[in-house]
Design a protein around this motif. Structure first.
Motif, PDB file in Angstrom:
ATOM      1  N   SER A 172       0.851  -1.019  -0.247  1.00  0.00           N
ATOM      2  CA  SER A 172      -0.054   0.057   0.178  1.00  0.00           C
ATOM      3  C   SER A 172       1.122   1.165   0.030  1.00  0.00           C
ATOM      4  O   SER A 172       1.792   0.993   0.138  1.00  0.00           O
ATOM      5  CB  SER A 172      -1.011  -0.033   1.163  1.00  0.00           C
ATOM      6  OG  SER A 172      -1.647  -0.539   1.340  1.00  0.00           O
ATOM      7  N   GLU A 173       0.451   2.067  -0.572  1.00  0.00           N
ATOM      8  CA  GLU A 173       0.695   3.493  -0.959  1.00  0.00           C
ATOM      9  C   GLU A 173       1.090   4.598   1.282  1.00  0.00           C
ATOM     10  O   GLU A 173       1.830   5.003   1.187  1.00  0.00           O
ATOM     11  CB  GLU A 173       0.498   4.562  -1.434  1.00  0.00           C
ATOM     12  CG  GLU A 173       0.654   4.670  -3.610  1.00  0.00           C
ATOM     13  CD  GLU A 173       1.874   4.290  -3.416  1.00  0.00           C
ATOM     14  OE1 GLU A 173       2.682   5.348  -2.312  1.00  0.00           O
ATOM     15  OE2 GLU A 173       2.158   3.853  -4.465  1.00  0.00           O
ATOM     16  N   HIS A 174       0.371   4.015   1.675  1.00  0.00           N
ATOM     17  CA  HIS A 174       0.586   4.306   3.042  1.00  0.00           C
ATOM     18  C   HIS A 174      -0.306   2.959   4.105  1.00  0.00           C
ATOM     19  O   HIS A 174      -1.170   1.991   3.993  1.00  0.00           O
ATOM     20  CB  HIS A 174      -0.509   5.752   3.470  1.00  0.00           C
ATOM     21  CG  HIS A 174       0.037   6.752   1.781  1.00  0.00           C
ATOM     22  ND1 HIS A 174       0.474   7.261   2.063  1.00  0.00           N
ATOM     23  CD2 HIS A 174      -1.421   7.433   1.556  1.00  0.00           C
ATOM     24  CE1 HIS A 174       0.660   8.407   1.433  1.00  0.00           C
ATOM     25  NE2 HIS A 174      -0.985   8.150   0.198  1.00  0.00           N
ATOM     26  N   ALA A 222       1.908  -4.865   3.686  1.00  0.00           N
ATOM     27  CA  ALA A 222       3.473  -3.817   3.576  1.00  0.00           C
ATOM     28  C   ALA A 222       2.784  -2.534   3.172  1.00  0.00           C
ATOM     29  O   ALA A 222       2.190  -2.587   2.579  1.00  0.00           O
ATOM     30  CB  ALA A 222       3.952  -4.447   2.272  1.00  0.00           C
ATOM     31  N   TYR A 223       3.382  -1.709   3.058  1.00  0.00           N
ATOM     32  CA  TYR A 223       3.341  -0.433   3.005  1.00  0.00           C
ATOM     33  C   TYR A 223       4.455   0.567   2.106  1.00  0.00           C
ATOM     34  O   TYR A 223       5.909  -0.156   3.003  1.00  0.00           O
ATOM     35  CB  TYR A 223       2.244   0.313   3.995  1.00  0.00           C
ATOM     36  CG  TYR A 223       3.349   1.112   5.117  1.00  0.00           C
ATOM     37  CD1 TYR A 223       3.856   2.395   5.246  1.00  0.00           C
ATOM     38  CD2 TYR A 223       3.538   0.317   5.652  1.00  0.00           C
ATOM     39  CE1 TYR A 223       5.173   3.064   6.311  1.00  0.00           C
ATOM     40  CE2 TYR A 223       3.585   1.250   7.385  1.00  0.00           C
ATOM     41  CZ  TYR A 223       5.063   1.793   7.505  1.00  0.00           C
ATOM     42  OH  TYR A 223       5.075   1.949   8.438  1.00  0.00           O
ATOM     43  N   PRO A 281       2.624  -3.150  12.418  1.00  0.00           N
ATOM     44  CA  PRO A 281       3.103  -3.747  13.623  1.00  0.00           C
ATOM     45  C   PRO A 281       1.420  -4.862  13.494  1.00  0.00           C
ATOM     46  O   PRO A 281       0.522  -3.927  13.754  1.00  0.00           O
ATOM     47  CB  PRO A 281       3.610  -3.248  15.127  1.00  0.00           C
ATOM     48  CG  PRO A 281       4.244  -2.446  13.759  1.00  0.00           C
ATOM     49  CD  PRO A 281       3.283  -1.693  12.461  1.00  0.00           C
ATOM     50  N   ALA A 282       1.948  -6.603  13.796  1.00  0.00           N
ATOM     51  CA  ALA A 282       0.190  -6.912  13.837  1.00  0.00           C
ATOM     52  C   ALA A 282       0.380  -8.141  14.057  1.00  0.00           C
ATOM     53  O   ALA A 282       2.331  -8.588  15.167  1.00  0.00           O
ATOM     54  CB  ALA A 282       0.008  -7.077  12.936  1.00  0.00           C
ATOM     55  N   VAL A 283      -0.490  -8.173  15.260  1.00  0.00           N
ATOM     56  CA  VAL A 283      -0.338  -9.862  16.022  1.00  0.00           C
ATOM     57  C   VAL A 283      -1.488 -10.294  15.402  1.00  0.00           C
ATOM     58  O   VAL A 283      -2.719 -10.540  15.218  1.00  0.00           O
ATOM     59  CB  VAL A 283      -0.499  -9.026  17.461  1.00  0.00           C
ATOM     60  CG1 VAL A 283      -0.709 -10.738  18.024  1.00  0.00           C
ATOM     61  CG2 VAL A 283       0.755  -8.701  18.106  1.00  0.00           C
ATOM     62  N   ALA A 285      -3.491  -5.613  14.183  1.00  0.00           N
ATOM     63  CA  ALA A 285      -2.939  -4.286  13.388  1.00  0.00           C
ATOM     64  C   ALA A 285      -3.443  -3.145  13.355  1.00  0.00           C
ATOM     65  O   ALA A 285      -4.293  -2.674  13.537  1.00  0.00           O
ATOM     66  CB  ALA A 285      -2.728  -4.884  11.698  1.00  0.00           C
ATOM     67  N   ASN A 286      -2.747  -1.861  13.809  1.00  0.00           N
ATOM     68  CA  ASN A 286      -2.373  -0.854  14.443  1.00  0.00           C
ATOM     69  C   ASN A 286      -1.310  -0.081  13.329  1.00  0.00           C
ATOM     70  O   ASN A 286      -0.630   0.230  13.717  1.00  0.00           O
ATOM     71  CB  ASN A 286      -2.611  -0.353  15.596  1.00  0.00           C
ATOM     72  CG  ASN A 286      -2.779   0.968  15.710  1.00  0.00           C
ATOM     73  OD1 ASN A 286      -2.963   1.718  14.943  1.00  0.00           O
ATOM     74  ND2 ASN A 286      -3.263   0.801  17.356  1.00  0.00           N
ATOM     75  N   PRO A 287      -1.622   1.076  12.322  1.00  0.00           N
ATOM     76  CA  PRO A 287      -0.924   2.101  11.833  1.00  0.00           C
ATOM     77  C   PRO A 287       0.071   2.548  12.131  1.00  0.00           C
ATOM     78  O   PRO A 287       0.883   3.027  12.055  1.00  0.00           O
ATOM     79  CB  PRO A 287      -1.885   2.544  10.220  1.00  0.00           C
ATOM     80  CG  PRO A 287      -3.283   2.647  11.385  1.00  0.00           C
ATOM     81  CD  PRO A 287      -3.495   0.980  11.887  1.00  0.00           C
ATOM     82  N   ASN A 288      -0.214   3.081  13.122  1.00  0.00           N
ATOM     83  CA  ASN A 288       0.028   4.161  14.471  1.00  0.00           C
ATOM     84  C   ASN A 288       0.931   3.031  14.765  1.00  0.00           C
ATOM     85  O   ASN A 288       0.759   2.301  16.088  1.00  0.00           O
ATOM     86  CB  ASN A 288      -0.699   4.815  15.361  1.00  0.00           C
ATOM     87  CG  ASN A 288      -0.069   5.426  16.228  1.00  0.00           C
ATOM     88  OD1 ASN A 288       0.937   5.061  16.518  1.00  0.00           O
ATOM     89  ND2 ASN A 288      -0.590   6.434  17.114  1.00  0.00           N
TER      90      ASN A 288
END
Length: 213
Positions: free
Chosen positions: A29-31, A140-141, A173-175, A189-192
């Protein structure tokens, strides 16, 4: 003519060698806010990665052995990731008592992983330096150029290029909690990247997955 053929052969060989070592961009992804992580109920990717000794590890066999806590982190250079891994070490005994194991995966190379102080048969660090698992999990980003430069200049982080291009990528980051049938039973999963899963919530998820018939 012979010299031309030799030159062409060398060029093709070099291209094939490069293609084999360069990460392939198929799902990036782009972001970070645009990633689409694998959902509960779906089958987890069964790829082969490398451990800190560059030994091949088949994820399918790991899943079959025990309930798996699959942690995807940005790298050992990330302080938030290091804090998360340390927290998991604190609850490792409880996770093992529930019949589960911890598998932590990052874009770090096997050589980088070998510097870790984590040493446990129930807590494994694996290298996804080609970003194959990161992409298969939908995490992935691409880093923007400014961030990538800052990480390289200030932290000395080296990322793999993608398809021979200078753009680089990281995982959100993810679990995941994956049962012995290879199904995802829990996902966070949290983009922050500064916000990580609470250990108490993870233990509850592992307990629920371990009680499945």
């Amino acid at each position: 003519m012979r010299s031309i053929l030799i030159a062409l052969t060398l060029t093709v060989t070099q291209l094939l060698s490069f293609s084999a070592s360069a990460a392939q961009a198929t799902n990036i992804s782009e972001h970070p806010e645009q990633v689409a992580p694998l959902l509960p109920g779906l089958t987890a990717p069964t790829l082969t990665l490398q451990d800190n000794n560059a030994k091949a590890v088949d994820l399918a066999k790991l899943y079959q052995d025990k309930t798996t806590v699959l942690v995807v982190y940005r790298g050992g250079w990330c302080p938030y990731c290091s804090r998360q891994l340390a927290g998991l070490q604190k609850i490792e005994k409880q996770i093992v008592e529930l019949g589960a194991q911890i598998v932590a995966v990052s874009p770090d190379s096997p050589q980088a992983l070998s510097k870790s102080n984590i040493s446990s048969p129930n807590y494994r660090l694996l290298s996804d330096d080609q970003l194959a698992l990161t992409q298969a999990l939908g995490l992935a980003y691409y880093l923007d150029d400014k961030t990538a430069k800052a990480y390289r200049d200030r932290m000395g982080v080296q990322f793999v290029d993608l398809d021979g291009k200078s753009r680089v990528a990281l995982p959100v980051p993810a679990v995941f909690v994956i049962d012995k049938a290879g199904l995802v039973q829990f996902q966070y999963a949290n983009p922050n990247y500064k916000v990580r899963l609470e250990e108490s919530v993870l233990l509850a998820a592992v307990r629920a997955a371990s009680n499945l018939k």
